[in-house]
Design a protein around this motif. Structure first.
Motif, PDB file in Angstrom:
ATOM      1  N   TRP A 157      -6.165  -4.129  -3.985  1.00 45.02           N
ATOM      2  CA  TRP A 157      -7.029  -3.511  -4.885  1.00 45.02           C
ATOM      3  C   TRP A 157      -6.023  -2.012  -5.099  1.00 45.02           C
ATOM      4  CZ3 TRP A 157      -9.553   0.550  -4.195  1.00 45.02           C
ATOM      5  CH2 TRP A 157     -10.096   1.196  -2.985  1.00 45.02           C
TER       6      TRP A 157
ATOM      7  N   GLY B   3      -7.109  -7.241  -8.417  1.00 49.55           N
ATOM      8  CA  GLY B   3      -8.235  -6.794  -8.145  1.00 49.55           C
ATOM      9  C   GLY B   3      -9.254  -7.745  -7.275  1.00 49.55           C
TER      10      GLY B   3
ATOM     11  N   TYR C 160     -12.509   2.806  -4.812  1.00 54.85           N
ATOM     12  CA  TYR C 160     -13.013   1.511  -3.716  1.00 54.85           C
ATOM     13  C   TYR C 160     -14.383   1.399  -4.682  1.00 54.85           C
ATOM     14  CZ  TYR C 160     -14.772  -2.389  -1.667  1.00 54.85           C
ATOM     15  OH  TYR C 160     -15.206  -3.245  -1.671  1.00 54.85           O
TER      16      TYR C 160
ATOM     17  N   PHE D 238     -14.775  -4.811  -6.107  1.00 57.92           N
ATOM     18  CA  PHE D 238     -13.908  -5.663  -5.733  1.00 57.92           C
ATOM     19  C   PHE D 238     -14.854  -6.613  -4.443  1.00 57.92           C
ATOM     20  CE2 PHE D 238     -11.505  -1.775  -7.174  1.00 57.92           C
ATOM     21  CZ  PHE D 238     -10.428  -2.696  -7.847  1.00 57.92           C
TER      22      PHE D 238
ATOM     23  N   ASP E  81      -9.483 -13.943 -10.295  1.00 62.43           N
ATOM     24  CA  ASP E  81      -8.549 -12.456  -9.631  1.00 62.43           C
ATOM     25  C   ASP E  81      -7.305 -13.008  -8.483  1.00 62.43           C
ATOM     26  OD1 ASP E  81     -10.834 -11.481 -10.831  1.00 62.43           O
ATOM     27  OD2 ASP E  81     -11.888 -12.014  -8.926  1.00 62.43           O
TER      28      ASP E  81
END
Length: 212
Positions: free
Chosen positions: A135, A140, A161, A166, A173
């Motif tokens: 990320w 992602g 973050y 996430f 993803d």
């Protein structure tokens, strides 16, 4: 004013234990002479590198190093796992023994990097030069990853973050298997594990941008 086309075809990039070749893909797309050294086509243990290698990417199997290996049916074997790491390092060293001239202040290898998920390998190689999650570079999902070597550090594109985005990884993803890649169950990983082992596209591009 027309820009000149850069000829990268003479720059050899070795992608050791490269699997799908996702880490070296930006180099291949830019015309570099990319050589993915990975099973079942090529065994790293039998591989002899050419002279004048420009850069090396290495991603030795992480199965026995991973902290996530908590339900395995066989005991963790760090000594056996280090054989592959050692072979990757031997190839990297071999590409640096010959200098272009006696007074050279650097080897001909412009960069090298060895990647593994956060795990036991840090106790063998020491503190990594870079620790990141996918990320950080726009992909992602989370996967704590370590990088050792001699390279320019790619700048993170995402700093904050986002927990809700996430923390929970869905299959959608993860990176998709590249076109033309044939999944082999004999590799010991299921399809999801193979997808999770793929170098995230955002990081691969960011690494390429600062290591050319």
């Amino acid at each position: 004013m027309s820009s000149k086309t850069v000829d990268n075809s003479c720059k050899i990039i070795l992608d050791l234990c490269g699997g799908t070749g996702s880490w070296s893909k930006p180099y291949r797309d830019a015309g570099y002479d990319v050589r993915v050294i990975t099973l079942p086509k090529v065994d790293v243990f039998d591989y002899v590198p050419p002279i004048d290698v420009y850069g090396i990417l290495a991603a030795p199997t992480c199965t026995h190093f991973s902290f996530a290996r908590t339900r395995a049916k066989t005991p963790r074997d760090l000594e056996d796992a280090m054989k592959l790491v050692r072979r990757c390092l031997e190839i990297i060293w071999q590409c640096q023994y010959t200098l272009y001239k006696p007074t050279a202040m650097r080897t001909g290898l412009r960069f090298w990097a060895l990647e593994n998920p956060r795990g036991f390998l840090q106790f063998f190689l020491g503190k990594p030069a870079l620790a990141f999650h996918p990320w950080h570079y726009g992909d992602g999902y989370m996967k704590s990853t370590h990088l050792w070597g001699y390279f320019n550090t790619p700048k993170q594109v995402v700093v904050d973050y986002v927990k809700t985005k996430f923390d929970h990884i869905n299959a959608r993803d993860l990176p998709c298997l590249p076109m033309g890649y044939v999944y082999d169950p004999a590799c010991g990983l299921d399809v999801r594990q193979v997808r999770r082992s793929i170098t995230p596209e955002g990081f691969a591009k960011a690494f390429f941008e600062v290591n050319q």
